[in-house]
Design a protein around this motif. Structure first.
Motif, short mmCIF file in Angstrom:
data_model
loop_
_atom_site.label_atom_id
_atom_site.label_comp_id
_atom_site.label_asym_id
_atom_site.label_seq_id
_atom_site.Cartn_x
_atom_site.Cartn_y
_atom_site.Cartn_z
N SER A 20 31.17 15.39 40.78
CA SER A 20 30.11 14.88 41.64
C SER A 20 30.63 13.83 42.62
N VAL A 21 31.65 13.10 42.26
CA VAL A 21 32.24 12.11 43.18
C VAL A 21 32.92 12.83 44.35
N VAL A 22 33.64 13.90 44.05
CA VAL A 22 34.29 14.67 45.12
C VAL A 22 33.22 15.26 46.05
N LEU A 23 32.16 15.80 45.46
CA LEU A 23 31.07 16.35 46.28
C LEU A 23 30.45 15.28 47.17
N LEU A 24 30.22 14.09 46.62
CA LEU A 24 29.63 13.01 47.41
C LEU A 24 30.52 12.65 48.60
N HIS A 25 31.83 12.56 48.39
CA HIS A 25 32.75 12.27 49.49
C HIS A 25 32.67 13.36 50.54
N LYS A 26 32.65 14.61 50.11
CA LYS A 26 32.58 15.74 51.05
C LYS A 26 31.30 15.68 51.88
N VAL A 27 30.18 15.45 51.21
CA VAL A 27 28.89 15.37 51.91
C VAL A 27 28.89 14.21 52.90
N LYS A 28 29.35 13.07 52.46
CA LYS A 28 29.37 11.86 53.31
C LYS A 28 30.21 12.09 54.57
N HIS A 29 31.38 12.67 54.41
CA HIS A 29 32.30 12.81 55.54
C HIS A 29 32.01 14.03 56.41
N SER A 30 31.29 15.01 55.88
CA SER A 30 30.99 16.20 56.69
C SER A 30 29.63 16.11 57.37
N SER A 31 28.87 15.06 57.07
CA SER A 31 27.53 14.90 57.66
C SER A 31 27.34 13.47 58.18
N PRO A 32 28.15 13.05 59.15
CA PRO A 32 28.07 11.65 59.61
C PRO A 32 26.75 11.30 60.29
N ASP A 33 26.00 12.31 60.74
CA ASP A 33 24.74 12.06 61.43
C ASP A 33 23.55 12.00 60.48
N LYS A 34 23.81 12.12 59.17
CA LYS A 34 22.73 12.13 58.19
C LYS A 34 22.90 10.99 57.19
N GLU A 35 21.78 10.48 56.72
CA GLU A 35 21.81 9.44 55.70
C GLU A 35 22.00 10.12 54.34
N VAL A 36 23.01 9.69 53.60
CA VAL A 36 23.29 10.25 52.28
C VAL A 36 22.78 9.28 51.23
N ILE A 37 22.02 9.81 50.29
CA ILE A 37 21.50 9.03 49.17
C ILE A 37 22.01 9.65 47.88
N ALA A 38 22.58 8.85 47.01
CA ALA A 38 23.07 9.33 45.72
C ALA A 38 22.00 9.09 44.66
N LEU A 39 21.83 10.06 43.78
CA LEU A 39 20.82 9.99 42.74
C LEU A 39 21.47 10.26 41.39
N SER A 40 21.32 9.30 40.47
CA SER A 40 21.86 9.44 39.12
C SER A 40 20.74 9.32 38.10
N PHE A 41 20.97 9.89 36.95
CA PHE A 41 20.00 9.81 35.86
C PHE A 41 20.64 9.13 34.66
N ARG A 42 19.92 8.17 34.09
CA ARG A 42 20.35 7.54 32.84
C ARG A 42 19.48 8.16 31.75
N TYR A 43 20.12 8.95 30.87
CA TYR A 43 19.36 9.68 29.86
C TYR A 43 19.84 9.42 28.44
#
Length: 81
Positions: free
Chosen positions: A14-37
């Motif tokens: 998920s960290v690799v995916l987050l980096h990919k999303v952040k760097h491939s979509s500079p015109d969009k706001e990226v929000i990370a969502l985690s669950f504590r279960y």
């Protein structure tokens, strides 16, 4: 502004995916969502916090430990017998 919500466990995938999303979509706001279960590896949430701080990304954590108490999973230390 368009937003992208990326699920973030704090693990490697998920960290690799987050980096990919952040760097491939500079015109969009990226929000990370985690669950504590009630997961065994609470350290992953700490890692998720460190990564989002470093990337300057909003990070929301949703606490569902009440649901985690009834889950039967190796992730919570409760395995079916």
């Amino acid at each position: 502004m368009n937003k992208i919500v990326c699920l973030l466990s704090g693990g490697l995938d998920s960290v690799v995916l987050l980096h990919k999303v952040k760097h491939s979509s500079p015109d969009k706001e990226v929000i990370a969502l985690s669950f504590r279960y009630g997961q065994n590896h609470e350290r992953e949430i700490d890692c998720a916090l460190n990564v989002t701080c470093g990337l300057g990304i909003v990070h929301k954590i949703i606490d569902i430990t009440s649901v985690g108490k009834i889950l039967k999973s190796a992730l919570t230390g409760k395995v079916r017998s």
